[in-house]
Scaffold this motif. Structure first.
Motif, short mmCIF file in Angstrom:
data_model
loop_
_atom_site.label_atom_id
_atom_site.label_comp_id
_atom_site.label_asym_id
_atom_site.label_seq_id
_atom_site.Cartn_x
_atom_site.Cartn_y
_atom_site.Cartn_z
N ALA A 1 -5.68 -3.95 2.32
CA ALA A 1 -5.53 -4.58 1.00
C ALA A 1 -6.52 -3.96 0.00
CB ALA A 1 -5.75 -6.08 1.12
N ALA A 2 -7.73 -3.67 0.47
CA ALA A 2 -8.73 -3.06 -0.43
C ALA A 2 -8.24 -1.69 -0.90
CB ALA A 2 -10.07 -2.94 0.29
N ALA A 3 -7.59 -0.94 0.01
CA ALA A 3 -7.04 0.37 -0.36
C ALA A 3 -5.95 0.19 -1.42
CB ALA A 3 -6.48 1.07 0.88
N ALA B 1 2.84 -5.72 -6.91
CA ALA B 1 1.98 -6.92 -6.82
C ALA B 1 2.21 -7.57 -5.46
CB ALA B 1 2.33 -7.90 -7.93
N LEU B 2 1.12 -7.99 -4.82
CA LEU B 2 1.17 -8.64 -3.51
C LEU B 2 0.74 -10.09 -3.69
CD1 LEU B 2 1.38 -8.38 -0.36
CD2 LEU B 2 -1.03 -7.70 -0.37
N ILE C 1 -3.31 -7.92 -6.45
CA ILE C 1 -3.27 -8.84 -5.31
C ILE C 1 -3.58 -10.25 -5.80
CG2 ILE C 1 -4.25 -9.39 -3.04
CD1 ILE C 1 -5.07 -6.45 -2.79
N PHE C 2 -2.75 -11.20 -5.39
CA PHE C 2 -3.00 -12.60 -5.71
C PHE C 2 -3.10 -13.39 -4.41
CE2 PHE C 2 -0.57 -10.72 -9.17
CZ PHE C 2 -1.39 -10.99 -10.26
N LEU D 1 0.84 -1.21 0.00
CA LEU D 1 0.00 0.00 0.00
C LEU D 1 0.87 1.26 0.00
CD1 LEU D 1 -2.70 1.49 0.22
CD2 LEU D 1 -2.76 0.93 2.66
N GLU D 2 1.91 1.27 0.82
CA GLU D 2 2.83 2.42 0.86
C GLU D 2 3.41 2.68 -0.54
OE1 GLU D 2 4.10 4.40 3.40
OE2 GLU D 2 3.21 3.46 5.18
#
Ligand SMILES: Cc1cc2nc3c(=O)[nH]c(=O)nc-3n(C[C@H](O)[C@H](O)[C@H](O)COP(=O)(O)OP(=O)(O)OC[C@H]3O[C@@H](n4cnc5c(N)ncnc54)[C@H](O)[C@@H]3O)c2cc1C
Length: 433
Positions: free
Chosen positions: A201-203, A63-64, A211-212, A53-54
């Motif tokens: 995570a939504a932010a 990508a997360l 996001i995976f 997010l940062e």
């Protein structure tokens, strides 16, 4: 009483109160096919979600990748206690980091609650955020310790109110005969951690981050661009950060030898009546005692008592978790000895040998963050911020943390757990004196 049962490993969430009360269930896609990104973050707990997010907030392409669900690990299972500070006694490292480094670490320790408050406000995250916290004393020496803590917080410039409470004063916040007194502060507090993590995570997603979920990284190919691989896909990235902490297993053996998964457990009662909730915790504060294997508790948004404890270096939870935890709860609140327990769960805390978060680089473009040793809700947010600063070109604060050396636990794979369990038994004995 203790049996061989490791904290649940599955693709869904653990059977926690938090998982049963999420604002929304996440359903991000699996990583399939070959992708590219500027930065890949591995691990979707507070560390990974906040780092991503940062970076997205700074306009970076990120990508997360999470093996299970967002917040599945410690971040979605913890006591929800927002506790300021970072690691233990940074003065021990003054030779390496200098007086300025020590000062910088104390400064960082004040930032966690601000970052959480800012996230909740900016992104409208509903996570039952409340301020107020009490350390509670079981022995006269704890009161002495609390007075020293209060003075120390003042000395390092902590702007929040710290108030020493005698037995009667404490009862306005924590109404139990078990405690001799306490230390109240309004800088700490509590949250629904899984809803916070999912909200963060939504932010990230709103800002364009990918996001995976259900995508376990099984291989890292180090190179000018590093490639992480899952069973069905890969991402080639300029930079990679590993944030799998106690749940990362053997993906990077060097990191695995420096973090010991220790088991802690929480129970959630049935919702208590408003009267009972006010009777037991009139201050609606989060509570901790100062022992090595401490009790920690608080009320949930719907007035359940969430009561946590145990700290078990074997990494295993007691087979009769309900029974063991009910006994602990009843020692604090005898009137709840027969309360219905709706939830019981455990998770792994990543313990490091020197109790300071571990940050560093494995190669020119692969970095890691791990091992908060019990208190991670605030420190994860701070370490994510300083790692984002480093990736965006200002490594000063990251380098202070990264210059602290972290030794592997002694004893190798077979002996380190028994060795530490013995060490823990020793500290429990000291607590009992
Ligand atoms: C029961 C319990 C109570 C606690 N109570 C408190 C408290 O009240 N206050 C407090 O400050 N701290 C508390 N803690 C500690 C705190 O929860 C942790 O320090 C913090 O959540 C760590 O966050 P993290 O993101 O680093 O790790 P985690 O939240 O564990 O996240 C790591 C994630 O990485 C993923 N992952 C691992 N390997 C891979 C891979 N190969 N590929 C993809 N993904 C991978 C995992 O699935 C996991 O979701 C508690 C911990 C526990 C277990």
């Amino acid at each position: 009483m203790f049996g061989l049962r490791a904290p649940e490993i599955s693709t869904g969430h653990t059977g926690s109160y938090y998982a049963a009360s999420v604002n929304r269930k996440t359903d991000y896609p699996r990583l399939e096919g070959d992708h590219t990104a500027d930065v890949v973050v591995v691990g979707g707990g507070f560390t990974g979600a906040n780092l991503a997010l940062e970076l997205a907030e700074r306009g970076m392409d990120v990508a997360l990748v999470e093996a299970h669900r967002i917040g599945w690990g410690a971040s979605g299972r913890n006591g929800g206690q927002i506790i300021g500070g970072l690691g233990h006694d940074p003065e021990r490292f003054v030779k390496t980091i200098g007086e300025e480094g020590v000062k910088a670490i104390y400064g960082m320790g004040l930032e966690g609650r601000e970052i959480i408050a800012e996230r909740v406000e900016r992104y409208g995250i509903e996570c039952d955020l409340k301020w107020g916290y009490c350390d509670v004393a079981l022995k006269p020496r704890h009161m002495k310790q609390f007075a020293e803590w209060r003075d120390f917080e003042k000395q390092i410039g902590n702007p929040h109110t710290y108030r020493l409470l005698d037995r009667d004063e404490l009862k306005h916040y924590v109404n139990s005969d078990r405690y001799l007194g306490g230390l109240y502060n309004d800088g700490n507090g509590h949250i629904h951690p899984l809803n916070l993590c999912i909200g963060e995570a939504a932010a990230l997603e709103q800002l364009g981050g990918r996001i995976f979920e259900q995508s376990k990284v099984t291989d890292i190919e180090y190179g000018a661009r590093t490639v992480i691989r899952t069973e069905q896909g890969s991402i080639s990235a300029k930079r990679v950060v590993l944030a799998g902490n106690a749940y990362m297993g053997g993906l990077v053996p060097k990191l695995a030898t420096r973090v010991l998964p220790s088991c802690s457990s929480v129970i959630g009662t049935e919702p208590l009546s408003e009267e009972m909730a006010r009777e037991i915790l009139p201050g609606d504060v989060a509570v901790c005692d100062p022992r090595t294997a401490l009790d920690y508790f608080r009320l949930s948004g719907d007035n359940r008592l969430l009561f946590g404890g145990l700290s078990n270096y074997t990494g295993l939870e007691p087979r009769d978790l309900h029974g063991v935890m009910r006994k602990k709860l009843a020692a604090v609140y005898p009137q709840l000895a027969d309360v219905r327990i709706d939830f019981a769960w455990s998770g792994w805390i990543g313990i490091g040998i020197n109790r300071m978060p571990q940050l560093g680089h494995l190669s020119d473009n692969v970095s890691y963050i791990q091992a908060y040793s019990g208190h991670g809700v605030c420190p994860t947010h701070i370490m994510a911020r300083i790692t984002a600063e480093m990736l965006a070109g200002d490594p000063r604060r990251f380098d202070i943390m990264a210059s602290i050396r972290h030794m592997p636990f002694p004893g190798g794979k077979l002996l380190r757990r028994p060795g530490l369990a013995l060490g823990m038994a020793y500290y429990k004995l000291l607590d009992a004196l």
